[in-house]
Write an enzyme that holds these catalytic residues in place. Structure first.
Site, PDB file in Angstrom:
ATOM      1  N   GLU A  47       0.821  -1.220   0.000  1.00 30.07           N
ATOM      2  CA  GLU A  47       0.000   0.000   0.000  1.00 30.07           C
ATOM      3  C   GLU A  47       0.850   1.263   0.000  1.00 30.07           C
ATOM      4  OE1 GLU A  47      -0.513  -2.588   1.961  1.00 30.07           O
ATOM      5  OE2 GLU A  47      -2.592  -3.240   1.749  1.00 30.07           O
ATOM      6  N   PHE A 109     -10.923  -7.493  14.286  1.00 29.08           N
ATOM      7  CA  PHE A 109      -9.862  -7.933  13.383  1.00 29.08           C
ATOM      8  C   PHE A 109      -9.601  -6.884  12.301  1.00 29.08           C
ATOM      9  CE2 PHE A 109      -8.643 -10.273   9.455  1.00 29.08           C
ATOM     10  CZ  PHE A 109      -7.388 -10.684   9.877  1.00 29.08           C
ATOM     11  N   GLN A 110      -8.352  -6.533  12.117  1.00 32.29           N
ATOM     12  CA  GLN A 110      -7.902  -5.542  11.133  1.00 32.29           C
ATOM     13  C   GLN A 110      -8.596  -4.189  11.321  1.00 32.29           C
ATOM     14  OE1 GLN A 110      -7.928  -7.308   7.140  1.00 32.29           O
ATOM     15  NE2 GLN A 110      -5.846  -8.042   7.493  1.00 32.29           N
ATOM     16  N   LYS A 159     -17.498  -1.231   6.398  1.00 38.98           N
ATOM     17  CA  LYS A 159     -17.967  -2.272   5.478  1.00 38.98           C
ATOM     18  C   LYS A 159     -19.493  -2.256   5.344  1.00 38.98           C
ATOM     19  CE  LYS A 159     -17.541  -7.261   4.605  1.00 38.98           C
ATOM     20  NZ  LYS A 159     -16.840  -7.204   3.321  1.00 38.98           N
ATOM     21  N   MET A 464      24.094   9.353   1.850  1.00 44.07           N
ATOM     22  CA  MET A 464      24.053  10.688   2.430  1.00 44.07           C
ATOM     23  C   MET A 464      24.363  10.641   3.926  1.00 44.07           C
ATOM     24  SD  MET A 464      23.782  13.851   1.686  1.00 44.07           S
ATOM     25  CE  MET A 464      22.776  14.320   0.283  1.00 44.07           C
TER      26      MET A 464
END
Length: 554
Positions: A47, A109-110, A159, A464
């Site tokens: 993502e 969950f999630q 959802k 760097m």
């Protein structure tokens, strides 16, 4: 109509052409609805890659980039990309799935509080609690992301909201109380600016990313020619004027050229356009341009006076204000100033040591072979060498992570830029450390036939950081050797299904670039095994003024 179907229809109304994302349980209704749409979806492999790709798409095209992610880790994986877009004022709309409304706050969950997490790094965000408000919120999200100072907007959709039934009534316009971007500059301030310009003997324009966002390159160039005034740019402002124009001095600041930093420091008037005077641009703010009056043009009033004292603030759209200024000023000969800048240019050119296989040589050759390519960069030495030695001709040609300095940005951003501009060659100038941070998107490029080119300046170090350790930490190289010179990016690229090339000496560079040109339609990774000791110079040490600059001794 199912809310998910109405939602996809709303995206079609907004003209969305492509979405970057990854499906998951909480956003499955929306993906199910997307199945019947003509909107292109690119399934990235992470993502974070999706948000950077949408960001690159937005910067290359000027359109809003769109991201889908599911709840929990899917949503939290977008956070770096959102913060990156926020710092660089890039228009994104990120849609995340959320657990059903009755589960929110139950550690389901999630589940993650993504609106709370992203509150400081979004221009605005929403949790959709009423299905009937979904379409209005979509309309508002695109409006907020793309108007005024652009930025990311996140919309979190539970959802059960996407499963609900709603009527498709998409708003044709919106009116948001408290959100009224100001586009026209105040006439009195513009008049004061003209008076300062006409009095100035050593004027200079400091152009930032706001010039690109406003599509004001033509107006800026015409104003510079009309005054006349030299132009320096911030890193985000590269391309605000062609770097082949005689008035352009290139980018300024910590790794800008000595002559550009000198010109800015010695000016008596700075016309700053669409920039935020970041510490990388100004050096020590208390030492910045001590004799200059400052005119600051910016669409965001919060930026004016934030870091640097301003004499004439002008809030509004850069394109409109520059156009007005150009009509009101008169040409004034300033020969002494022109001669002085010319002297600095000749005395302090950008240069580098020529012995061994130098990364600067690779970038210079890339500029010769691919002068019209869109260049994205990772972050670190590769980014600064690209900014110094790849001269760009047009706006939106140079895409880099400025504010957040995100390693891993350049490659997925290149992927998004190539989707936005399929007829352009798109090259990511990378460091080995940065490229590894989102290397999985090679699979995306190969799968969708997105023929991005990657030029890795492989020095085996987090370069760097190693440079800072050399210069400021007595050469105590703590944890910066990552040993990429011992691995084969060529074989890794081939493993993903791309073309891989290894280049170990300067005499092989041109043949490698010819091979890249011959494989226009295929992703190609070129591993340049450059001198690991090469540093980015000139450099203004942290805490110093722009004139306290370290130069390479050749």
């Amino acid at each position: 109509m199912r809310a998910a179907d109405a939602f996809i229809k709303a995206l079609e109304k907004e003209g969305v052409e492509v979405i970057f994302g990854i499906p998951g349980g909480a956003i499955l209704e929306i993906y199910d609805a997307l199945y019947d749409s003509n909107i292109r979806h690119i399934t990235t492999r992470h993502e974070q890659g999706a948000t950077h790709a949408a960001d690159g798409y937005a910067r290359a095209s000027g359109k809003v980039g769109v991201v889908f992610a599911t709840s929990g880790p899917g949503a939290t994986n977008t956070v770096t990309g959102i913060a990156n877009a926020y710092m660089d004022s890039s228009p994104l709309v990120v849609f995340t799935g959320q657990v059903a409304r009755h589960l929110i706050g139950n550690d389901a969950f999630q589940e993650a509080d993504i609106t709370g997490i992203t509150m400081p790094i979004t221009k605005h965000n929403y949790l959709v609690t009423d299905p009937k408000s979904l379409l209005r919120i979509v309309k508002e999200a695109f409006h907020i992301a793309s108007t005024g100072r652009p930025g990311p907007v996140l919309v979190d959709i539970p959802k059960d909201v996407s499963q609900a039934d709603i009527e498709f009534e998409y708003p044709s316009k919106i009116d948001l109380m408290g959100y009224k971007p100001k586009y026209e500059g105040h006439p009195m301030q513009i008049k004061r600016a003209v008076e300062l310009i006409m009095k100035a003997e050593r004027p200079i324009i400091l152009a930032g990313g706001g010039v690109r966002i406003s599509n004001a390159q033509k107006e800026l160039t015409e104003l510079a020619e009309g005054i006349p005034a030299f132009v320096v740019t911030t890193l985000m402002g590269k391309g605000a004027i062609s770097e082949y124009h005689p008035l352009c001095l290139g980018f300024v600041g910590m790794h800008g050229s000595k002559y550009a930093n000198y010109a800015l420091s010695e000016s008596d008037l700075i016309i700053a356009v669409g920039c935020r005077f970041s510490d990388r641009t100004t050096g020590n703010a208390s030492l910045f341009a001590p004799n200059a009056k400052i005119i600051h043009i910016d669409i965001d009033p919060a930026e004016i006076g934030k870091n640097i004292r301003v004499d004439v603030p002008i809030v509004g759209d850069a394109k409109r204000i520059l156009s007005q200024l150009k009509k009101m000023i008169e040409y004034k000969q300033r020969k002494e100033w022109g001669d002085k800048v010319k002297e600095w240019r000749e005395k302090y050119p950008l240069k580098y040591e020529k012995d061994g296989f130098k990364p600067q040589f690779v970038v210079e050759k890339a500029c010769e072979f691919f002068p019209d390519a869109i260049i994205t960069t990772e972050v670190g030495q590769n980014q600064m060498w690209a900014a110094q030695f790849f001269k760009v001709k047009y706006p939106r040609q140079f895409i880099s992570s400025g504010g957040l300095g995100t390693m891993g940005f350049g490659f997925p951003a290149a992927m998004g830029a190539k989707v936005a501009c399929p007829d352009k060659e798109v090259i990511d100038i990378a460091g080995d450390g940065s490229f590894l941070m989102n290397i999985q998107e090679l699979a995306t490029c190969v799968h969708y036939k997105i023929p991005v080119k990657v030029f890795i300046l492989n020095n085996g170090y987090l370069g760097m950081v190693r440079q800072w350790q050399q210069l400021f930490y007595k050469e105590r190289y703590s944890a910066t050797c990552i040993g990429c010179e011992k691995m084969s990016f060529e074989k890794i690229a081939k493993g993903f299904g791309a073309i891989g090339i290894t280049v170990e000496k300067p005499s092989e560079v041109e043949d490698a670039f010819k091979l890249v040109k011959e494989n226009y339609d295929v992703p190609v990774v070129v591993d340049f095994r450059v001198d690991f000791k090469a540093n980015v110079l000139p450099m203004v040490p942290p805490g110093k003024g722009l004139k306290d600059i370290i130069e390479v001794e050749v």
